[in-house]
Design a protein around this motif. Structure first.
Motif, PDB file in Angstrom:
ATOM      1  N   ASN A 182     -47.838 -14.086 -22.124  1.00 39.50           N
ATOM      2  CA  ASN A 182     -48.354 -14.408 -23.465  1.00 39.50           C
ATOM      3  C   ASN A 182     -48.411 -15.921 -23.670  1.00 39.50           C
ATOM      4  O   ASN A 182     -49.402 -16.447 -24.214  1.00 39.50           O
ATOM      5  CB  ASN A 182     -47.484 -13.772 -24.552  1.00 39.50           C
ATOM      6  N   ARG A 229     -43.770 -10.570 -19.495  1.00 32.56           N
ATOM      7  CA  ARG A 229     -44.730 -10.397 -20.600  1.00 32.56           C
ATOM      8  C   ARG A 229     -44.744 -11.633 -21.493  1.00 32.56           C
ATOM      9  O   ARG A 229     -45.808 -12.126 -21.882  1.00 32.56           O
ATOM     10  CB  ARG A 229     -44.367  -9.154 -21.420  1.00 32.56           C
ATOM     11  N   LYS A 230     -43.542 -12.139 -21.804  1.00 32.86           N
ATOM     12  CA  LYS A 230     -43.471 -13.333 -22.655  1.00 32.86           C
ATOM     13  C   LYS A 230     -44.117 -14.531 -21.961  1.00 32.86           C
ATOM     14  O   LYS A 230     -44.844 -15.298 -22.595  1.00 32.86           O
ATOM     15  CB  LYS A 230     -42.011 -13.653 -23.001  1.00 32.86           C
ATOM     16  N   ALA A 271     -39.457  -7.402 -16.770  1.00 34.77           N
ATOM     17  CA  ALA A 271     -40.797  -7.111 -17.291  1.00 34.77           C
ATOM     18  C   ALA A 271     -41.014  -7.781 -18.648  1.00 34.77           C
ATOM     19  O   ALA A 271     -42.100  -8.328 -18.918  1.00 34.77           O
ATOM     20  CB  ALA A 271     -40.997  -5.598 -17.412  1.00 34.77           C
ATOM     21  N   GLU A 272     -39.996  -7.761 -19.496  1.00 42.53           N
ATOM     22  CA  GLU A 272     -40.118  -8.384 -20.817  1.00 42.53           C
ATOM     23  C   GLU A 272     -40.298  -9.898 -20.676  1.00 42.53           C
ATOM     24  O   GLU A 272     -41.130 -10.510 -21.366  1.00 42.53           O
ATOM     25  CB  GLU A 272     -38.885  -8.058 -21.668  1.00 42.53           C
TER      26      GLU A 272
END
Length: 151
Positions: free
Chosen positions: A108, A104-105, A100-101
Motif C-alpha cells: 500500500n 500488504r502495508k 502477509a499483513e
C-alpha cells in the motif's frame, strides 16, 4: 493305585489258600476299585485343568490390563503430540499472517509512493512541455519581429 495293588494281593492270597474262593470276586472287587481309582484320577485331572484354566484367565486379565495401560499411555502421548503440533501450526500460521499483513502495508505504501511519483512526473512533463512551447513561441515571435528586409 496302591490300594488297587494291595487289594489284588489280598485276593490273590485268598484264591491260593481258599478252595471255595470264587474267581469272579477278584474281577468284581478289582473292577470296583479300578473304577474308583479312575474317577479319582479323572476328578484330580479335572481339578488340575480347572486350576490351569483359572491361571490362564488370570494371565489373560493381566495381559489385558497391561495392554489397556499401554494403550492409554500411547493415547495420552498422542494427545500431547497433537496439542504440541496444533500449537506449532498456530504459531506458524500467526507468523505467516503477520508477514502477509506487513507485505500488504508495504505494498500500500509503495502504491502511494508510485502514485505521487507518477503525478509529479506528469506534472513535470506538462511543465516541461509548457516551457518548451513558451520557448518556441518566444523564438518564433522574436524571429518575426527581426525581419530582414530583402532590399
Amino acid at each position: 493305585m496302591e490300594a488297587l495293588f494291595a487289594q489284588f494281593n489280598i485276593l490273590s492270597d485268598q484264591a491260593l489258600c481258599d478252595k471255595n474262593f470264587d474267581p469272579y470276586t477278584i474281577e468284581d472287587d478289582l473292577m470296583k476299585l479300578f473304577e474308583v481309582e479312575a474317577y479319582k484320577a479323572w476328578a484330580a485331572m479335572e481339578l488340575d485343568q480347572e486350576k490351569q484354566v483359572e491361571e490362564a484367565e488370570n494371565y489373560m486379565k493381566e495381559a489385558e490390563d497391561h495392554l489397556n495401560t499401554a494403550m492409554e499411555d500411547a493415547m495420552e502421548e498422542f494427545r500431547r503430540f497433537e496439542e504440541e503440533m496444533n500449537q506449532m501450526a498456530k504459531a506458524e500460521y500467526d507468523s505467516l499472517v503477520g508477514v502477509a499483513e506487513r507485505a500488504r502495508k508495504i505494498g500500500n505504501a509503495m502504491e502511494k509512493v508510485a502514485t505521487v511519483a507518477a503525478k509529479k512526473y506528469i506534472e513535470s512533463a506538462v511543465n516541461s512541455a509548457g516551457a518548451s512551447m513558451k520557448s518556441a513561441i518566444k523564438a518564433i515571435s522574436s524571429h518575426s519581429s527581426n525581419k530582414v528586409h530583402p532590399s
